[in-house]
Write a protein that holds these residues in place. Structure first.
Motif, mmCIF file in Angstrom:
data_model
loop_
_atom_site.group_PDB
_atom_site.id
_atom_site.type_symbol
_atom_site.label_atom_id
_atom_site.label_comp_id
_atom_site.label_asym_id
_atom_site.label_seq_id
_atom_site.Cartn_x
_atom_site.Cartn_y
_atom_site.Cartn_z
ATOM 1 N N ARG B 47 0.710 -1.284 0.063
ATOM 2 C CA ARG B 47 -0.036 0.149 0.074
ATOM 3 C C ARG B 47 0.883 1.316 -0.093
ATOM 4 N NH1 ARG B 47 -5.080 -1.008 1.810
ATOM 5 N NH2 ARG B 47 -5.307 1.115 0.399
ATOM 6 N N GLY B 67 -8.247 -1.804 1.525
ATOM 7 C CA GLY B 67 -8.485 -3.032 2.233
ATOM 8 C C GLY B 67 -7.389 -4.314 2.726
ATOM 9 N N GLY B 68 -6.246 -3.952 1.773
ATOM 10 C CA GLY B 68 -5.130 -4.670 2.014
ATOM 11 C C GLY B 68 -4.422 -4.147 3.025
ATOM 12 N N HIS B 105 -5.549 -19.119 5.688
ATOM 13 C CA HIS B 105 -4.185 -19.770 6.274
ATOM 14 C C HIS B 105 -4.612 -21.252 6.605
ATOM 15 C CE1 HIS B 105 -3.071 -15.740 7.764
ATOM 16 N NE2 HIS B 105 -2.829 -15.837 6.485
ATOM 17 N N LEU C 87 18.143 -16.425 11.273
ATOM 18 C CA LEU C 87 16.991 -16.639 11.019
ATOM 19 C C LEU C 87 16.226 -17.846 11.803
ATOM 20 C CD1 LEU C 87 14.124 -15.754 9.605
ATOM 21 C CD2 LEU C 87 14.984 -17.397 7.752
ATOM 22 N N ILE C 89 12.854 -19.942 12.515
ATOM 23 C CA ILE C 89 11.174 -20.191 12.244
ATOM 24 C C ILE C 89 10.610 -20.715 12.997
ATOM 25 C CG2 ILE C 89 12.257 -20.257 9.965
ATOM 26 C CD1 ILE C 89 11.110 -23.193 9.626
ATOM 27 N N ALA C 112 3.047 -18.518 12.037
ATOM 28 C CA ALA C 112 4.084 -18.955 10.961
ATOM 29 C C ALA C 112 4.864 -17.583 11.034
ATOM 30 C CB ALA C 112 3.520 -18.750 9.714
ATOM 31 N N PHE C 114 8.997 -15.612 11.865
ATOM 32 C CA PHE C 114 10.112 -15.595 10.995
ATOM 33 C C PHE C 114 11.049 -14.513 12.017
ATOM 34 C CE2 PHE C 114 7.288 -16.753 8.064
ATOM 35 C CZ PHE C 114 7.790 -18.169 7.892
ATOM 36 N N VAL C 116 14.205 -12.530 12.605
ATOM 37 C CA VAL C 116 15.513 -12.098 12.220
ATOM 38 C C VAL C 116 16.260 -11.426 13.218
ATOM 39 C CG1 VAL C 116 16.589 -10.670 10.326
ATOM 40 C CG2 VAL C 116 14.249 -11.825 9.769
ATOM 41 N N VAL C 128 8.563 -11.303 11.956
ATOM 42 C CA VAL C 128 7.537 -11.086 10.797
ATOM 43 C C VAL C 128 6.636 -12.102 10.681
ATOM 44 C CG1 VAL C 128 7.482 -10.572 8.460
ATOM 45 C CG2 VAL C 128 9.339 -9.699 9.692
ATOM 46 N N GLY C 129 5.251 -11.926 10.458
ATOM 47 C CA GLY C 129 4.569 -13.092 10.105
ATOM 48 C C GLY C 129 3.311 -12.933 11.201
ATOM 49 N N GLN C 130 2.568 -14.390 11.062
ATOM 50 C CA GLN C 130 1.479 -14.181 12.210
ATOM 51 C C GLN C 130 2.069 -14.828 13.340
ATOM 52 O OE1 GLN C 130 -2.599 -15.370 11.117
ATOM 53 N NE2 GLN C 130 -2.547 -17.064 12.281
ATOM 54 N N LEU C 165 -1.556 -11.157 12.114
ATOM 55 C CA LEU C 165 -0.181 -10.731 11.105
ATOM 56 C C LEU C 165 0.436 -9.490 11.361
ATOM 57 C CD1 LEU C 165 0.914 -12.539 8.688
ATOM 58 C CD2 LEU C 165 -0.543 -11.446 7.357
ATOM 59 N N ILE C 167 4.461 -6.947 12.389
ATOM 60 C CA ILE C 167 6.109 -7.123 12.479
ATOM 61 C C ILE C 167 6.195 -6.362 13.796
ATOM 62 C CG2 ILE C 167 7.905 -5.665 11.615
ATOM 63 C CD1 ILE C 167 6.476 -5.566 8.590
ATOM 64 N N ASN C 203 -2.401 -6.228 11.468
ATOM 65 C CA ASN C 203 -3.467 -5.809 10.927
ATOM 66 C C ASN C 203 -4.724 -5.644 11.646
ATOM 67 O OD1 ASN C 203 -2.562 -6.134 8.353
ATOM 68 N ND2 ASN C 203 -3.063 -8.257 8.007
ATOM 69 N N ASN C 208 -6.103 -15.298 11.099
ATOM 70 C CA ASN C 208 -6.610 -15.978 9.944
ATOM 71 C C ASN C 208 -7.609 -15.303 9.204
ATOM 72 O OD1 ASN C 208 -4.517 -17.981 10.352
ATOM 73 N ND2 ASN C 208 -6.093 -19.038 11.847
ATOM 74 N N GLU C 211 -7.357 -8.502 6.456
ATOM 75 C CA GLU C 211 -7.443 -7.151 6.945
ATOM 76 C C GLU C 211 -8.582 -6.562 6.244
ATOM 77 O OE1 GLU C 211 -6.950 -4.938 8.761
ATOM 78 O OE2 GLU C 211 -5.616 -3.354 8.269
ATOM 79 N N SER C 214 -7.363 -1.239 6.141
ATOM 80 C CA SER C 214 -6.212 -0.354 5.846
ATOM 81 C C SER C 214 -5.410 0.379 6.842
ATOM 82 C CB SER C 214 -6.538 0.485 4.697
ATOM 83 O OG SER C 214 -7.297 -0.068 3.509
ATOM 84 N N GLN C 216 -3.379 -0.332 10.667
ATOM 85 C CA GLN C 216 -2.814 -1.195 11.656
ATOM 86 C C GLN C 216 -3.000 -1.220 13.106
ATOM 87 O OE1 GLN C 216 -1.336 -1.102 8.378
ATOM 88 N NE2 GLN C 216 -1.912 -3.191 8.238
#
Lengths: 402, 402, 402
Positions: B47, B67-68, B105, C87, C89, C112, C114, C116, C128-130, C165, C167, C203, C208, C211, C214, C216
């Motif tokens: 975005r 919406g993203g 997911h 990394l 996971i 899920a 990750f 770093v 980063v991730g869910q 989801l 960061i 989001n 699951n 979003e 738009s 956060q």
């Protein structure tokens, strides 16, 4: 084991480090020695020499008849292992499950069971979770081992996907544990160890369905692999279950009646089966029959009611090793007369089917099956009081074991 | 660690036992040497600097535009390995699949294929199961290797998710097997081994969809990585497929017409594509173009009909190693004019898009991509005869390889 | 390959080959040393001594009350590991997820993520991730470690499935990394390492779910495990988040109003929580409380509006080792007054619950819990303005760790 063989190899004591030990668990076995992964997959094509595309069987294989093409009938990953001296786990997703009628290949559970043994030798075990219900030899035998492409309607109509969520107790003397193991390892197509005696309770709405009526089903089974004349093994078995099965509103067409008492508490759902298996060394024979009562659509009252059911099958096979390959020709006949509780409106069925086929183990991990099937199936439900379809077809399957 | 302690322990020859051999398979390799697990995941945010939130592309990335937010575009676990000397398996679930529009997911299959090689050197192979259809270089290239965030509309509109259930035959001489392997291992972003020559049949309704019309698609492909001047590798390719695609009733809006013959047998679905790739050492170039016919909404008749389609893309890139890091700036332009059979009512599309971006391999397992995209997309369907959207945006992706 | 090099190397010093090294990655660790698999599963039965089958709680356990039977509440496989020096996971499917109300046991993602790390010692990490949102001790603590069968309504109503989801950035000094690790490894039921300080964006529609608006959410948390008197560890914490939550149209009953601004941008969704944990050595204590604002059904306007909420819980427990077994009796009281944004029409809740139970670690991988629960729950939504249910029940759980 690892330690022993190293010790023998040399007089100097080698402190063998646990190879690749996961750091946080220095004393226990590495994860990959506690849990292993294996699996199998079946790809089919059922449309050769087909004489009647309307001859279908949802319980058997959704790609039978009109519209069917190449089909991934089953895909399984099996995560299993003795994770401690008393706990064995078995988690088996199927990766060919539908989330809806037109979205395929989701991962859904088949088994997730946990065996807690009461003794070190695993003679007495409790099994908790979703697992196969100990009802019927063919139901318990893995699809990867079955000769015919589908299970027989008569006994398989007892429990969709052969499984449910429950608590079971199994008793298997050590010598018989070995024998059950041999029957699968030697390619004789046994069930694995479901006990000489098993008893359990389970929800009763079958695999991957929520419980509805707050009462459990009860099942019991007795089965013994007799060693006859030093080589032949014959396994007779007897099993029965009883409970109340609820046909849920989403499974009933408008206009079809259900009595108040059935709606809430469920229909009587009771069966008794006898099994006998002569393992193929080289000639084998297998037969099962069951009688019982369960929900079935009644044409006259246009309602689902409790009705009697009965049916079974018989199969003969011959196991021939040709070098490293194995050929097993077989013939199977089956009959079923009764309702199928898992299908919309619990339709009544009359099934007659004969199959002539051969399984060919091409290579240790690749297996081909050809199955010529001659079927005559009548379905009776609210849409069609007498939907009789008969015809023949040649079915092919490639199975990959890994 | 292991090396050190053994070395110190003794100078005598140690018979190294098979470490951690699974007990029931004493002679074959341990399960973890036959099957391995790896994977990757892509997390995106699309975005930034967005000039038009209505510029979307469902085939590309469902989090584009209004919406993203943060989005898990792909998450993959790959279970693969040579499970015997003749059978190679590849089972790849995606863990970012939707079971419905608002439940994300779930684990759904991408690949489940089984390679049976006819010879020990794997020159001749049959591939059975769900796998990528050998149609288009970019389609075959893993998303983990692609520079631009999405595949081009022109060739990717041929096969949703690039895959289907089928049986394929691949021929790859040994020397070229090595070359295909080098092209991925060396970070040159090849496809892996889809054969110098490949031919196959598949259902034709694309990945994870049931077959409908009882007829298979046929595909063939020829592709050769030429070694030019001792270092440069140029891979030209040509491929085509033909079949009948059924637009199923659930994919057709009320009021939109379909001729009787199309309803039952499906629409003509035929394409021919040419590809050329100059691998980036350091400068690279890649282009593909396809022409064909397929179902497309016709504004005048308000019906879905067979119409012509054409389009392709061209991309230039430059690969620069900076210490252990790698930077690959790229520019890609694409155009497509034709229908998208997988979308509701098979809408017509006119697509023009330019992308300027850079992929940065920060660390061996972490990759960041920035992609500035300038798009102009027109969709023609029953709801809107001329829905044209254009605009720019900066897209970011973090990819994790494991 | 491996064999060759060893043979050539020398008859004396044995170059220990990397055991089972995957051929394509000769220099890096074998895949099974980079990724490991573990998991757990919970099977429950909640219907003993039940006084009111209408006392239910969807957020807690869908098998509570009428219709409930044996239930697989959670089943988890955890694929995790340090796949490179920077990394880490963590991919965790749940295999007890529903794809719809009557199809259970699909595989759906929980985590899920990750990690770093910016430094070799992992003091500074981006995630980063869910993953779990760092809001609340009990939310962050694994269900496999929690004593009571369900999380408290007050803090758990903040984030369905505790995850989203996003960061995140975590800071954990090395000494405290050790302490967090000790708190889980020693059976003291800590959260694992979610940092002494954590901050992130996500989001905001929870795990699951796609979003919608738009924008956060932002969250921050500070938590420190204080070592008191050489042995006792006390962990106070504070955390807060803010954002806009959209109640999507499919979650709103017809007739229920939503103001225009809320429809598009979402409702204010803000909370602040304080936590304190005294780890059980042997006596332990744990309490959390939060206040905030969020969407809640308003009886008077028949509309969803932003309203205040508050609530928390307190728990006391005692850890007793008996040989290799562990017994932990506990008592927990909780209260919540506010809306539940994840449920249809964001109903208002008044919750009072007392639980008295005991967790019994029978064997290292088998854990039984009995939880006698005394509940009083009032739900206020459009269907029922004052649906108050109270009653008692005995709940049982078997947990299997592997």
């Amino acid at each position: 084991q690892t330690t022993d063989s190293t010790a023998k190899a040399t007089p100097v004591v080698v402190q063998q480090p646990a190879p690749n030990a996961v750091q946080e668990t220095p004393k226990k076995k590495a994860w990959y020695d506690r849990i292993s992964l294996r699996g199998y997959a079946q790809v089919r094509y059922n449309r050769l020499l087909e004489t009647n595309p309307n001859l279908k069987c949802d319980q058997c294989d959704k790609s039978l008849g009109d519209g069917g093409g190449l089909f991934l009938r089953r895909g399984r990953l099996i995560f299993s292992g003795d994770v401690s001296d008393r706990l064995y786990i078995y988690i088996q997703p199927d990766f060919a499950s539908s989330a809806s009628s037109n979205t395929l290949h989701f991962f859904q559970l088949r088994d997730a069971y946990f065996d807690v043994s009461l003794d070190k030798n695993k003679v007495y075990r409790f099994r908790v979770g979703q697992s196969k219900i100990p009802y019927g030899f063919e139901n318990l035998q893995s699809s990867s081992n079955r000769l015919a492409l589908d299970r027989n309607d008569a006994l398989n109509s007892a429990i969709a996907n052969e499984r449910d969520l429950g608590i079971f107790f199994y008793w298997t003397p050590e010598a018989i544990q070995e024998r059950f193991k041999l029957l699968t390892d030697a390619g004789l197509k046994g069930t694995g160890n479901y006990g000489v005696f098993g008893i359990g309770i389970y929800n009763g709405q079958t695999a991957n369905k929520p419980e509805v009526n707050s009462t459990q089903h009860v099942v019991a089974r007795l089965s013994y692999p007799l060693l006859v004349g030093g080589k032949q093994i014959i396994e007779p078995g007897i099993q029965a279950y009883t409970g109340k099965y609820v046909v849920t509103p989403d499974q009933v067409s408008s206009g079809v009646g259900i009595e108040e008492k059935y709606l809430k508490d469920g229909f009587d759902d009771q069966r008794l089966a006898a099994s006998v298996v002569v393992y193929p060394q080289p000639f084998g024979f297998q037969a099962e029959y069951n009688v019982g009562r369960g929900p079935e659509f009644n044409l006259e009252s246009n309602a689902i009611e409790v009705q009697n059911l009965h049916g079974g099958y018989a199969q003969a096979m011959y196991r021939k090793e040709v070098g490293s390959q194995v050929l097993i020709p077989f013939v199977k006949v089956q009959h079923y007369e009764g309702g199928k509780k898992h299908e919309r409106d619990a339709p009544g069925y009359s099934v007659y089917e004969t199959e002539i086929g051969v399984e060919w183990l091409v290579h240790k991990s690749v297996e081909l099956t050809a199955d010529y099937s001659i079927g005559d199936r009548t379905i009776r439900n609210a849409q069609n009081f007498d939907n009789r379809q008969y015809g023949n077809r040649l079915r092919l399957q490639a199975q990959f074991n890994f």
